[in-house]
Design an enzyme around this catalytic site. Structure first.
Site, PDB file in Angstrom:
ATOM      1  N   GLY A  98      50.478  18.069  19.417  1.00 11.98           N
ATOM      2  CA  GLY A  98      49.436  17.072  19.666  1.00 11.98           C
ATOM      3  C   GLY A  98      48.114  17.412  19.017  1.00 11.98           C
ATOM      4  O   GLY A  98      47.559  16.624  18.249  1.00 11.98           O
ATOM      5  N   LYS A 153      48.767  27.463  24.378  1.00  5.72           N
ATOM      6  CA  LYS A 153      49.841  27.568  25.366  1.00  5.72           C
ATOM      7  C   LYS A 153      50.885  28.635  25.013  1.00  5.72           C
ATOM      8  O   LYS A 153      52.003  28.314  24.639  1.00  5.72           O
ATOM      9  CB  LYS A 153      50.500  26.203  25.530  1.00  5.72           C
ATOM     10  N   GLY A 163      55.139  18.023  22.520  1.00  5.88           N
ATOM     11  CA  GLY A 163      56.123  18.832  23.241  1.00  5.88           C
ATOM     12  C   GLY A 163      57.545  18.617  22.738  1.00  5.88           C
ATOM     13  O   GLY A 163      58.331  19.571  22.665  1.00  5.88           O
ATOM     14  N   ARG A 171      51.008   5.917  15.988  1.00  2.44           N
ATOM     15  CA  ARG A 171      52.344   5.816  16.607  1.00  2.44           C
ATOM     16  C   ARG A 171      52.912   4.402  16.500  1.00  2.44           C
ATOM     17  O   ARG A 171      54.121   4.226  16.434  1.00  2.44           O
ATOM     18  CB  ARG A 171      52.277   6.236  18.068  1.00  2.44           C
TER      19      ARG A 171
HETATM   20  P1  ADP Z   1      49.154  21.816  20.076  1.00  2.00           P
HETATM   21  O1  ADP Z   1      48.827  20.620  20.942  1.00  2.00           O
HETATM   22  O2  ADP Z   1      48.914  21.517  18.616  1.00  2.00           O
HETATM   23  O3  ADP Z   1      50.533  22.364  20.352  1.00  2.00           O
HETATM   24  P2  ADP Z   1      47.805  23.600  21.948  1.00  2.00           P
HETATM   25  O4  ADP Z   1      47.772  22.499  22.948  1.00  2.00           O
HETATM   26  O5  ADP Z   1      48.662  24.770  22.188  1.00  2.00           O
HETATM   27  O6  ADP Z   1      48.101  22.983  20.471  1.00  2.00           O
HETATM   28  O7  ADP Z   1      46.308  24.188  21.790  1.00  2.00           O
HETATM   29  C1  ADP Z   1      45.197  23.423  21.480  1.00  2.00           C
HETATM   30  C2  ADP Z   1      43.973  23.954  22.184  1.00  2.00           C
HETATM   31  O8  ADP Z   1      43.747  25.317  21.878  1.00  2.00           O
HETATM   32  C3  ADP Z   1      42.732  23.218  21.730  1.00  2.00           C
HETATM   33  O9  ADP Z   1      42.155  22.581  22.843  1.00  2.00           O
HETATM   34  C4  ADP Z   1      41.827  24.314  21.188  1.00  2.00           C
HETATM   35  O10 ADP Z   1      40.477  24.131  21.511  1.00  2.00           O
HETATM   36  C5  ADP Z   1      42.351  25.537  21.862  1.00  2.00           C
HETATM   37  N1  ADP Z   1      42.000  26.768  21.137  1.00  2.00           N
HETATM   38  C6  ADP Z   1      42.479  27.209  19.968  1.00  2.00           C
HETATM   39  N2  ADP Z   1      41.919  28.377  19.629  1.00  2.00           N
HETATM   40  C7  ADP Z   1      41.049  28.703  20.604  1.00  2.00           C
HETATM   41  C8  ADP Z   1      40.170  29.812  20.854  1.00  2.00           C
HETATM   42  N3  ADP Z   1      40.075  30.828  19.997  1.00  2.00           N
HETATM   43  N4  ADP Z   1      39.461  29.806  21.996  1.00  2.00           N
HETATM   44  C9  ADP Z   1      39.567  28.791  22.863  1.00  2.00           C
HETATM   45  N5  ADP Z   1      40.360  27.724  22.703  1.00  2.00           N
HETATM   46  C10 ADP Z   1      41.102  27.679  21.590  1.00  2.00           C
HETATM   47 MG    MG Z   2      47.985  20.365  22.899  1.00  6.79          MG
END
Ligand code: ADP
Ligand code: MG
Length: 394
Positions: A348, A197, A371, A37
């Site tokens: 993230g 999420k 976000g 960053r």
């Molecule tokens: P981003 O930050 O890229 O938007 P999210 O915060 O929505 O992504 O999700 C990330 C989390 O989802 C990670 O901590 C990952 O471990 C979890 N995750 C992804 N697939 C699974 C799964 N099948 N079971 C449990 N946790 C999962």
């Molecule tokens: Mg995340």
């Protein structure tokens, strides 16, 4: 088009208040674990140095409760000293007489980093008086903090309403990359959504449904969609309050002739087994909990990636922090990096996954926002971008 730092004339000797997002991971010893960053804002800072402005950097770090030594920006000043060709100073406050004196002593091209702006509650409260105190320090405000542009705070939003303003070069790059991908997508446009999420990503998915051709749903959220489609998922995570939304998304997608892909095999653990050993399965039954996509799914997703002209990826495809369940995320990250399509990675965890695999250089746009990136795609703008003046049309 928003006015950018390049549209500002006569910057020589002017004090530019540059809001950046230096919210980087720092360990207990003050060591910066990932300086991405900081590095990404260098083009704007160097441009201002070249124009002989006096650059006052404003950033937050974490969510401190008043002053917390561990959230001081001092370690970041040390990094900037190494990265920049001119003098870099640090102010251990963000407002007041001492800071004013420091600014008065600056020479053209000097850089001054103010202390963590969130040490002041006026920042997150979007306090107009606090914004005025900060505004008093400079001549023009430039916002290069895309990662917090969805939050209306004193130095991301309020300040832009009371002084001349522009966006920085990083902000411009993020806006152009994401807007172009949504407004004029290259087809076939493949969207890969994973992560956990579901609820916070529903609006984002609806928006992408309008413009994408194929939507791949994986990660923890896949099981909510599988339940909505009538599949059994064993004991995998299901967000019960989102099943109805998932059904709506699937119905809209099918009625518009979009392709939706869900995992067809999985890496899972048996909840009740004595020895927890990952197994591959097509059918999730009984006490099985899925943590990653299986080899057949990886192959199927790679096929879509191969044919895509544009790819947007958000959310890991499995519990990638655990070495036993990172294969899917790793393989898909590599496939995206090696594809000829225009590629965007946002979110993230997705960005850290790409870095873990070491292929961020091969991605066209690594959106730093988390976000903010998702919100920008939903609304095609963000409050702290809307508040910046438009370019004057000549
Ligand atoms: P981003 O930050 O890229 O938007 P999210 O915060 O929505 O992504 O999700 C990330 C989390 O989802 C990670 O901590 C990952 O471990 C979890 N995750 C992804 N697939 C699974 C799964 N099948 N079971 C449990 N946790 C999962
Ligand atoms: Mg995340």
């Amino acid at each position: 088009m928003k006015r950018t730092v390049k549209d500002l004339a006569n910057l020589k000797g002017k004090v530019v208040l540059l809001r950046v997002d230096f919210n980087v991971p720092i360990d207990e010893n003050g060591k910066i674990l990932d300086a991405t960053r900081i590095v990404q804002t260098l083009p704007t800072i160097k441009y201002l140095i070249e124009k002989q402005a006096k650059i006052v950097l404003i950033s937050h770090l974490g969510r401190p409760n008043g002053y917390e030594i561990r959230k001081s920006l001092w370690p970041i000043a040390l990094v900037l000293m190494r990265l920049l060709p001119t003098r870099v100073y640090f102010a251990n406050k963000a407002v007041g007489k001492e800071v004013e004196d420091q600014i008065n002593n600056m020479k053209n091209g000097d850089v001054l980093l103010l202390e963590n702006i969130r040490f002041y509650e006026g920042e997150t409260n979007c306090d107009l008086n606090f914004a005025k105190e900060i505004a008093k320090l400079g001549d023009v405000f430039v916002n290069d903090a895309f990662g917090v542009a969805h939050r209306e705070h004193a130095t991301t939003y309020a300040i832009a309403r009371i002084m001349p303003n522009a966006i920085g070069l990083l902000m411009e790059k993020e806006i152009e990359g994401l807007s172009g991908a949504i407004k004029e997508p290259k087809h076939p446009f493949v969207v890969i959504i994973g992560g956990a999420k579901v609820k916070s990503k529903i609006k984002f998915m609806m928006k992408l449904l309008e413009v994408a051709d194929t939507i791949i749903i994986a990660g923890a959220m896949a099981y909510t969609f599988m339940v909505a489609s009538g599949f059994s998922v064993g004991q995998s995570v299901v967000y019960d309050d989102s099943v109805e939304y998932a059904r709506d998304i699937l119905n809209i997608a099918y009625s518009q002739g979009k392709k939706i892909l869900l995992p067809t095999d999985h890496i899972c653990l048996r909840e009740n087994a004595k020895k927890k050993k990952p197994i591959v399965t097509k059918d999730l039954v009984d006490d099985m909990v899925a943590y990653d996509i299986g080899p057949k799914t990886i192959k199927m997703f790679k096929e879509e990636i191969k044919n895509a002209k544009q790819i947007l990826w958000n959310g890991p495809l499995g519990k990638y922090e655990d070495a036993r369940f990172c294969e899917g995320t790793k393989e898909i990250a590599k496939a995206i990096a090696n594809s000829k399509a225009y590629t965007i990675v946002g979110g993230g965890d997705s960005v850290s996954a790409v870095k873990k695999v070491g292929c961020e250089d091969k991605i066209d746009l690594v959106s730093t926002g988390g976000g903010a990136t998702l919100k920008f795609i939903e609304d095609e703008t963000l409050p702290c971008i809307s508040v910046i003046q438009e370019k004057i049309k000549l």
